[in-house]
Design a protein around this motif. Structure first.
Motif, PDB file in Angstrom:
ATOM      1  N   SER A 169      41.969  44.796  43.689  1.00  0.00           N
ATOM      2  CA  SER A 169      41.865  46.213  44.024  1.00  0.00           C
ATOM      3  C   SER A 169      41.764  46.416  45.529  1.00  0.00           C
ATOM      4  CB  SER A 169      40.652  46.829  43.322  1.00  0.00           C
ATOM      5  OG  SER A 169      40.498  48.185  43.696  1.00  0.00           O
ATOM      6  N   LEU A 170      40.978  45.591  46.197  1.00  0.00           N
ATOM      7  CA  LEU A 170      40.819  45.735  47.645  1.00  0.00           C
ATOM      8  C   LEU A 170      42.132  45.489  48.381  1.00  0.00           C
ATOM      9  CD1 LEU A 170      37.336  44.042  48.209  1.00  0.00           C
ATOM     10  CD2 LEU A 170      37.878  46.486  48.220  1.00  0.00           C
ATOM     11  N   LEU A 171      42.889  44.491  47.928  1.00  0.00           N
ATOM     12  CA  LEU A 171      44.175  44.244  48.575  1.00  0.00           C
ATOM     13  C   LEU A 171      45.134  45.407  48.331  1.00  0.00           C
ATOM     14  CD1 LEU A 171      45.993  42.388  50.191  1.00  0.00           C
ATOM     15  CD2 LEU A 171      46.681  41.269  48.057  1.00  0.00           C
ATOM     16  N   PHE A 172      45.149  45.929  47.117  1.00  0.00           N
ATOM     17  CA  PHE A 172      46.000  47.090  46.823  1.00  0.00           C
ATOM     18  C   PHE A 172      45.617  48.285  47.691  1.00  0.00           C
ATOM     19  CE2 PHE A 172      45.886  51.075  44.243  1.00  0.00           C
ATOM     20  CZ  PHE A 172      47.219  51.422  44.414  1.00  0.00           C
ATOM     21  N   LEU A 173      44.327  48.555  47.814  1.00  0.00           N
ATOM     22  CA  LEU A 173      43.875  49.684  48.625  1.00  0.00           C
ATOM     23  C   LEU A 173      44.196  49.469  50.107  1.00  0.00           C
ATOM     24  CD1 LEU A 173      40.428  50.403  46.934  1.00  0.00           C
ATOM     25  CD2 LEU A 173      42.503  51.787  46.774  1.00  0.00           C
ATOM     26  N   ALA A 174      44.063  48.232  50.583  1.00  0.00           N
ATOM     27  CA  ALA A 174      44.363  47.946  51.977  1.00  0.00           C
ATOM     28  C   ALA A 174      45.846  48.155  52.273  1.00  0.00           C
ATOM     29  CB  ALA A 174      43.956  46.514  52.317  1.00  0.00           C
ATOM     30  N   ILE A 175      46.701  47.652  51.389  1.00  0.00           N
ATOM     31  CA  ILE A 175      48.145  47.825  51.577  1.00  0.00           C
ATOM     32  C   ILE A 175      48.514  49.304  51.542  1.00  0.00           C
ATOM     33  CG2 ILE A 175      50.386  47.402  50.503  1.00  0.00           C
ATOM     34  CD1 ILE A 175      49.193  45.016  52.019  1.00  0.00           C
ATOM     35  N   SER A 176      47.904  50.036  50.611  1.00  0.00           N
ATOM     36  CA  SER A 176      48.190  51.471  50.498  1.00  0.00           C
ATOM     37  C   SER A 176      47.753  52.213  51.758  1.00  0.00           C
ATOM     38  CB  SER A 176      47.480  52.048  49.272  1.00  0.00           C
ATOM     39  OG  SER A 176      47.937  51.439  48.081  1.00  0.00           O
ATOM     40  N   ALA A 177      46.583  51.860  52.303  1.00  0.00           N
ATOM     41  CA  ALA A 177      46.076  52.527  53.497  1.00  0.00           C
ATOM     42  C   ALA A 177      46.969  52.259  54.706  1.00  0.00           C
ATOM     43  CB  ALA A 177      44.645  52.071  53.778  1.00  0.00           C
ATOM     44  N   VAL A 178      47.399  51.017  54.865  1.00  0.00           N
ATOM     45  CA  VAL A 178      48.286  50.689  55.986  1.00  0.00           C
ATOM     46  C   VAL A 178      49.614  51.430  55.843  1.00  0.00           C
ATOM     47  CG1 VAL A 178      49.571  48.832  57.109  1.00  0.00           C
ATOM     48  CG2 VAL A 178      47.204  48.450  56.385  1.00  0.00           C
ATOM     49  N   THR A 213      47.236  40.085  37.136  1.00  0.00           N
ATOM     50  CA  THR A 213      48.131  41.145  36.661  1.00  0.00           C
ATOM     51  C   THR A 213      47.333  42.297  36.066  1.00  0.00           C
ATOM     52  OG1 THR A 213      49.878  39.528  36.198  1.00  0.00           O
ATOM     53  CG2 THR A 213      50.034  41.660  35.095  1.00  0.00           C
ATOM     54  N   ALA A 214      46.377  41.983  35.206  1.00  0.00           N
ATOM     55  CA  ALA A 214      45.555  43.023  34.587  1.00  0.00           C
ATOM     56  C   ALA A 214      44.721  43.743  35.628  1.00  0.00           C
ATOM     57  CB  ALA A 214      44.655  42.398  33.520  1.00  0.00           C
ATOM     58  N   ALA A 215      44.135  43.000  36.572  1.00  0.00           N
ATOM     59  CA  ALA A 215      43.306  43.619  37.603  1.00  0.00           C
ATOM     60  C   ALA A 215      44.117  44.584  38.451  1.00  0.00           C
ATOM     61  CB  ALA A 215      42.694  42.533  38.483  1.00  0.00           C
ATOM     62  N   THR A 216      45.331  44.201  38.812  1.00  0.00           N
ATOM     63  CA  THR A 216      46.162  45.070  39.652  1.00  0.00           C
ATOM     64  C   THR A 216      46.603  46.316  38.890  1.00  0.00           C
ATOM     65  OG1 THR A 216      46.960  43.058  40.740  1.00  0.00           O
ATOM     66  CG2 THR A 216      48.115  45.103  41.220  1.00  0.00           C
ATOM     67  N   LEU A 217      46.936  46.158  37.620  1.00  0.00           N
ATOM     68  CA  LEU A 217      47.284  47.332  36.811  1.00  0.00           C
ATOM     69  C   LEU A 217      46.094  48.273  36.689  1.00  0.00           C
ATOM     70  CD1 LEU A 217      49.414  45.640  34.016  1.00  0.00           C
ATOM     71  CD2 LEU A 217      50.227  47.298  35.699  1.00  0.00           C
ATOM     72  N   GLY A 218      44.901  47.719  36.499  1.00  0.00           N
ATOM     73  CA  GLY A 218      43.707  48.546  36.460  1.00  0.00           C
ATOM     74  C   GLY A 218      43.505  49.293  37.764  1.00  0.00           C
ATOM     75  N   ALA A 219      43.744  48.599  38.891  1.00  0.00           N
ATOM     76  CA  ALA A 219      43.601  49.245  40.193  1.00  0.00           C
ATOM     77  C   ALA A 219      44.656  50.327  40.405  1.00  0.00           C
ATOM     78  CB  ALA A 219      43.691  48.196  41.296  1.00  0.00           C
ATOM     79  N   LEU A 220      45.889  50.058  39.983  1.00  0.00           N
ATOM     80  CA  LEU A 220      46.978  51.014  40.180  1.00  0.00           C
ATOM     81  C   LEU A 220      46.753  52.304  39.408  1.00  0.00           C
ATOM     82  CD1 LEU A 220      49.987  48.557  39.973  1.00  0.00           C
ATOM     83  CD2 LEU A 220      49.576  50.106  41.875  1.00  0.00           C
ATOM     84  N   PHE A 221      46.289  52.188  38.160  1.00  0.00           N
ATOM     85  CA  PHE A 221      46.139  53.355  37.300  1.00  0.00           C
ATOM     86  C   PHE A 221      44.718  53.907  37.278  1.00  0.00           C
ATOM     87  CE2 PHE A 221      50.025  51.454  35.684  1.00  0.00           C
ATOM     88  CZ  PHE A 221      50.817  52.569  35.460  1.00  0.00           C
ATOM     89  N   GLY A 222      43.777  53.192  37.869  1.00  0.00           N
ATOM     90  CA  GLY A 222      42.395  53.671  37.882  1.00  0.00           C
ATOM     91  C   GLY A 222      41.712  53.594  36.540  1.00  0.00           C
ATOM     92  N   LEU A 240      38.257  42.552  31.461  1.00  0.00           N
ATOM     93  CA  LEU A 240      37.149  42.577  32.411  1.00  0.00           C
ATOM     94  C   LEU A 240      37.669  42.669  33.843  1.00  0.00           C
ATOM     95  CD1 LEU A 240      34.100  42.404  32.793  1.00  0.00           C
ATOM     96  CD2 LEU A 240      34.294  39.911  32.784  1.00  0.00           C
ATOM     97  N   ALA A 241      38.713  41.914  34.165  1.00  0.00           N
ATOM     98  CA  ALA A 241      39.314  41.994  35.489  1.00  0.00           C
ATOM     99  C   ALA A 241      39.899  43.382  35.746  1.00  0.00           C
ATOM    100  CB  ALA A 241      40.402  40.931  35.633  1.00  0.00           C
ATOM    101  N   ALA A 242      40.559  43.953  34.733  1.00  0.00           N
ATOM    102  CA  ALA A 242      41.128  45.295  34.882  1.00  0.00           C
ATOM    103  C   ALA A 242      40.039  46.335  35.092  1.00  0.00           C
ATOM    104  CB  ALA A 242      41.959  45.643  33.650  1.00  0.00           C
ATOM    105  N   ALA A 243      38.925  46.197  34.371  1.00  0.00           N
ATOM    106  CA  ALA A 243      37.821  47.135  34.534  1.00  0.00           C
ATOM    107  C   ALA A 243      37.241  47.048  35.942  1.00  0.00           C
ATOM    108  CB  ALA A 243      36.736  46.856  33.495  1.00  0.00           C
ATOM    109  N   ALA A 244      37.087  45.823  36.449  1.00  0.00           N
ATOM    110  CA  ALA A 244      36.569  45.658  37.804  1.00  0.00           C
ATOM    111  C   ALA A 244      37.535  46.248  38.830  1.00  0.00           C
ATOM    112  CB  ALA A 244      36.321  44.178  38.090  1.00  0.00           C
ATOM    113  N   GLY A 245      38.834  46.009  38.633  1.00  0.00           N
ATOM    114  CA  GLY A 245      39.817  46.574  39.546  1.00  0.00           C
ATOM    115  C   GLY A 245      39.858  48.088  39.496  1.00  0.00           C
TER     116      GLY A 245
END
Length: 433
Positions: free
Chosen positions: A38-47, A167-176, A209-214
């Protein structure tokens, strides 16, 4: 005749139970992967958002020109093609394999040295305006980093667990929300031997669990929302059901037209044989399409679809149709010429514009129904991911009643797309089926 003993022996064997001791060691790695992805996704999005502001607001303002004038759109999209072409040409690993050959989540992780170039190419693409989303590159990058770091930090853990967690963590981060990840992972496991010798839920434990954390990390830091704020939708009627079925099928048919053209457009760009020719030319074509369709047809489309939905009656049917067709053409071009990006979010814009076109033509069709059905049919054709298509179409409208309509509408739409070419190519350039 069968005896009671015969019937008992014919019964299917129960799945072996998995103890908590087997699953507990996954908890810490899953949480770490979820937060990190999630942090990497948010960082890339912010940049990417900051660079987008520079290219589309600060520079045009300093030059005293319109940020979305036709010439500026053509210039920025062409420049984006040049910059991404340089990255693909010179970066270690060439920013990953040809994106036309990759799906939403691949089983084999990329080599770690490929990740920086892939992320730079994705940031430039997101900021520059090509019609692709962040999902495929960020999933690939997170999976590569999770595998590389995980196998070193926890060498005794099975290496095959890191890619599904990422993969699950990133999907969780993408869709919230972890729901989308659970649906995609369960669909990926269908018809395959389960990694854990237990039930489906045993196998979903770590990824969920990874998706929930993301998802929780993204929600706490960015507060994402997919609700388009469309007019409220109450009790569905027979006319709503008919509209949902017809529009989902029509949107799927439109999406399949692009899918069928995809290998031919990809082959045409492939004749140029060099990223410094393919990507600048692709950027130029995308700039011309942007000048034709307007600035709302640029970028990944999630913010832009919110603008469309905020005023469903603000454009004519013809204008909605132009935006849908231009965005669909831009998606095919961007995915064919080598830009690194995903196709879910642009497909959402296309489906929403298609649905709003139907509402403009027949005002009696509820815009919530038309948008959800359009998005459903388009995603089924473009992604061939049934659960993610249904989930996305339903989550755009804050109404439980829409889900039942979309479930029914997905069935005839699925019949139109299943077994047909996919928007993903084999190494020889032919379409997957």
């Amino acid at each position: 005749m069968t005896t009671p003993g015969d019937g008992a022996s014919a019964a299917p064997a129960a799945l072996p139970s998995v103890s908590a001791r087997t699953l507990l060691p996954v908890v810490v790695p899953a949480l770490a992967v979820g937060v990190g992805c999630s942090l990497l996704f948010l960082a890339i999005s912010a940049v990417a958002e900051r660079l987008e502001d520079v290219w589309w607001k600060d520079l045009p303002g300093a030059l005293g020109i319109g940020g979305y004038s036709s010439l500026w759109m053509i210039a920025v999209l062409t420049l984006t093609g040049v910059l991404v072409g340089l990255v693909v040409w010179k970066a270690p690993g060439h920013a990953g394999p040809d994106p036309a050959t990759l799906g939403l989540g691949e089983s084999e992780p990329l080599r770690a040295h490929v990740v920086p170039g892939l992320l730079v190419a994705n940031v430039l693409m997101l900021a520059g305006g090509p019609s692709l989303g962040p999902e495929n590159p960020i999933i690939a990058a997170n999976a590569a980093l999770a595998f590389w770091l995980g196998t070193r930090a926890v060498p005794k853990a099975p290496g095959r667990m890191w890619v599904p967690l990422a993969t699950a963590a990133t999907l969780g981060a993408l869709f919230g929300t972890p729901v989308a990840a659970a649906l995609v992972v369960s669909e990926a496991l269908a018809g395959k031997p389960l990694p854990v010798k237990g039930s489906l839920w045993d196998n979903l434990f770590g990824p969920l669990l990874a998706a929930a954390a993301g998802a929780l990390t993204t929600t706490l830091l960015a507060s994402p929302s997919f609700d388009l704020g469309l007019p409220p939708f109450g009790k569905p009627g027979w006319d709503d059901l008919l509209a949902a079925v017809v529009l989902a099928c029509l949107a799927a048919a439109l999406g399949m037209l692009a899918v069928c053209l995809f290998p031919y457009v990809h082959r045409a760009f492939g004749q140029l044989r060099h990223p410094m020719l393919m990507l600048p030319l692709g950027g130029l074509v995308l700039g011309l399409l942007g000048a034709l369709g307007g600035h709302l047809t640029l970028f990944k489309g999630l913010h832009e679809v919110g603008e469309l939905a905020a005023d469903p009656d603000g454009w004519s049917a013809g204008r909605f149709a132009v935006m849908a067709v231009v965005k669909l053409a831009a998606l095919v071009i961007a995915a064919s010429c080598g830009f690194r990006g995903g196709r879910i979010f642009p497909a959402v814009f296309i489906g929403a514009a298609f649905g709003l076109c139907a509402h403009a033509l027949v005002p009696a069709v509820n815009p919530s129904v038309s948008v959800s059905a359009g998005v459903l049919g388009m995603l089924l054709a473009i992604t061939r991911q049934g659960w993610i298509s249904l989930f996305t179409a339903a989550v755009l409208v804050a109404s439980p009643a829409i889900l039942a309509l979309m479930c029914i509408a997905s069935l005839p739409a699925w019949l139109l797309v299943t077994g047909r070419p996919q928007m993903q190519l084999k190494q020889d350039g032919s379409s997957l089926r």
